[in-house]
Write an enzyme that holds these catalytic residues in place. Structure first.
Site, PDB file in Angstrom:
ATOM      1  N   ARG A  46      -6.856  -4.476 -12.725  1.00 40.72           N
ATOM      2  CA  ARG A  46      -7.827  -3.477 -12.218  1.00 40.72           C
ATOM      3  C   ARG A  46      -8.493  -2.875 -13.459  1.00 40.72           C
ATOM      4  O   ARG A  46      -7.826  -2.266 -14.296  1.00 40.72           O
ATOM      5  CB  ARG A  46      -7.100  -2.414 -11.400  1.00 40.72           C
ATOM      6  CG  ARG A  46      -7.998  -1.248 -11.025  1.00 40.72           C
ATOM      7  CD  ARG A  46      -7.376  -0.353  -9.965  1.00 40.72           C
ATOM      8  NE  ARG A  46      -7.483  -0.942  -8.648  1.00 40.72           N
ATOM      9  CZ  ARG A  46      -7.415  -0.255  -7.500  1.00 40.72           C
ATOM     10  NH1 ARG A  46      -7.238   1.045  -7.505  1.00 40.72           N
ATOM     11  NH2 ARG A  46      -7.527  -0.873  -6.337  1.00 40.72           N
ATOM     12  N   ARG A  98      -3.565  -5.731   3.683  1.00 39.98           N
ATOM     13  CA  ARG A  98      -3.662  -6.041   2.248  1.00 39.98           C
ATOM     14  C   ARG A  98      -2.406  -6.811   1.814  1.00 39.98           C
ATOM     15  O   ARG A  98      -2.478  -7.784   1.067  1.00 39.98           O
ATOM     16  CB  ARG A  98      -3.756  -4.748   1.413  1.00 39.98           C
ATOM     17  CG  ARG A  98      -4.955  -3.866   1.675  1.00 39.98           C
ATOM     18  CD  ARG A  98      -6.209  -4.428   1.075  1.00 39.98           C
ATOM     19  NE  ARG A  98      -6.119  -4.718  -0.344  1.00 39.98           N
ATOM     20  CZ  ARG A  98      -6.272  -3.831  -1.330  1.00 39.98           C
ATOM     21  NH1 ARG A  98      -6.535  -2.569  -1.063  1.00 39.98           N
ATOM     22  NH2 ARG A  98      -6.184  -4.202  -2.608  1.00 39.98           N
TER      23      ARG A  98
HETATM   24  N1  NVA Z   1     -15.195   2.188  -4.459  1.00 42.39           N
HETATM   25  C1  NVA Z   1     -13.908   2.769  -4.685  1.00 42.39           C
HETATM   26  C2  NVA Z   1     -12.845   1.919  -4.080  1.00 42.39           C
HETATM   27  C3  NVA Z   1     -11.437   2.447  -4.240  1.00 42.39           C
HETATM   28  C4  NVA Z   1     -10.403   1.545  -3.627  1.00 42.39           C
HETATM   29  C5  NVA Z   1     -13.680   2.948  -6.173  1.00 42.39           C
HETATM   30  O1  NVA Z   1     -14.012   2.059  -6.936  1.00 42.39           O
HETATM   31  O2  NVA Z   1     -13.180   4.014  -6.570  1.00 42.39           O
HETATM   32  N1   CP Z   2      -8.175   0.415  -1.245  1.00 42.15           N
HETATM   33  C1   CP Z   2      -7.578   0.409  -2.439  1.00 42.15           C
HETATM   34  O1   CP Z   2      -7.777  -0.483  -3.267  1.00 42.15           O
HETATM   35  O2   CP Z   2      -6.728   1.449  -2.641  1.00 42.15           O
HETATM   36  P1   CP Z   2      -5.981   1.831  -3.984  1.00 42.15           P
HETATM   37  O3   CP Z   2      -7.015   2.360  -4.950  1.00 42.15           O
HETATM   38  O4   CP Z   2      -4.993   2.870  -3.568  1.00 42.15           O
HETATM   39  O5   CP Z   2      -5.329   0.610  -4.551  1.00 42.15           O
END
Ligand code: NVA
Ligand code: CP
Length: 303
Positions: free
Chosen positions: A98, A287
């Site tokens: 991430r 998920r």
């Molecule tokens: N668009 C949001 C999604 C979080 C799961 C973000 O990037 O913060």
């Molecule tokens: N929807 C999602 O990706 O949630 P998190 O940021 O909690 O992983």
């Protein structure tokens, strides 16, 4: 071995194959198919769902997840992504990452032989969308021809993957957003190259939800966009909030979806999240099942 950086990295047939495995894994969650596999989760941003669903899913299949917070790794002291990738390649069987910048994910993938999975970048959130269309199929019996209306920030990661995923899977995606937050032209072009007229962009959310099968929203201020919070809230509120009033303009049995976390009184109200149309926690559950199947697919393991 294949990476999964974008939802477009899988064909429709491959997605259907992943979903088939996900259905079976949902019924029988435990196996040893990932025995002896070490899988690194390398995260630059906070996470609840993605982190826990991957860690639990890997454990349920006998693998070993290793969580590394990028801020406590040598990346935080300036070690390059490339050196990190070459090193990790010698230790683990896969990296689930991430990141803030999608280009860093691409660099990581290019410096590794082992597969890299996008656990959210500024550009896409493909694991989310792979699971969300699975949820739509579960609830409505099909994805093809389903009207999915995304209300809100049409250029964020979730919206982008929703548009591209819809193009692949045959859903009609409508994005209702203020002009300055409408999907990037390159994404619209990519979607239309996959399937002509697969996405429609409008400004009026009321018009957009009229014949919606699914209404989807996400935060107005994504992780990394915090500096723009004030300008964003001004652009989106009150028009683009999914609340009882907007829901009343949609068919009664419309599904409401949100990737979560939700920011109440911004993109959505609490009564909608907990209302009769909402499937947000089923979405979150899926998920787990779909990502487990994705891992098997990327390791070319069949079941
Ligand atoms: N668009 C949001 C999604 C979080 C799961 C973000 O990037 O913060
Ligand atoms: N929807 C999602 O990706 O949630 P998190 O940021 O909690 O992983």
């Amino acid at each position: 071995m294949a990476d999964f950086l974008s939802v477009t990295d899988l064909s429709k047939d491959e997605i259907l194959e992943v979903w088939g495995m996900a259905e079976r894994l949902k019924k029988n969650p435990y196996n040893t198919l990932l025995k002896n596999k070490n899988i690194l989760l390398l995260f630059e941003k906070p996470s609840t769902r993605t982190r826990v669903s991957f860690e639990a899913g890997i454990n349920q299949m006998g693998g070993y997840p290793i969580y590394m917070d990028a801020s406590t790794s040598q990346l935080s002291r300036g070690e390059s992504i490339e050196d990190t990738g070459h090193t990790l390649d010698r230790y683990v069987d896969m990296v689930i990452a991430r990141v803030y910048r999608h280009e860093d994910l691409v660099k990581l993938a290019m410096s590794m032989e082992k597969p890299v999975v996008n656990a959210l970048s500024d550009l896409e959130h493909p694991c989310q969308i792979l699971a969300d269309y699975f949820t739509i199929k579960e609830k409505l019996g099909k994805v093809e021809g389903v009207n999915v209306v995304f209300v809100g920030d049409g250029r964020n990661n979730v919206a982008t993957s929703l548009i591209l995923g819809g193009a692949i899977l045959g859903a009609n995606v409508t994005v209702a957003s203020p002009k300055e937050y409408s999907p990037r032209p390159a994404i619209i072009e990519m979607a239309n190259e996959i399937r002509n007229n697969s996405v429609r962009v409008v400004e009026d959310p009321i018009e957009a939800v009229k014949d919606a099968d699914v209404i989807y929203t996400d935060v107005f201020v994504s992780m990394g966009d915090e500096k723009e919070k004030e300008a964003r809230l001004k652009a989106f509120l009150p028009k683009y909030q999914v609340n009882a009033k907007l829901l009343s303009k949609a068919p009664e049995d419309v599904l409401f979806m949100h990737c979560l976390p939700a920011h109440y009184e911004e993109e959505v109200t609490k009564d909608v999240i907990y209302g009769k149309n909402s499937v947000v926690f089923d979405q979150a559950e899926n998920r787990l099942h779909v990502q487990k199947a994705l891992l098997l697919k990327l390791f070319s393991i069949t079941m």
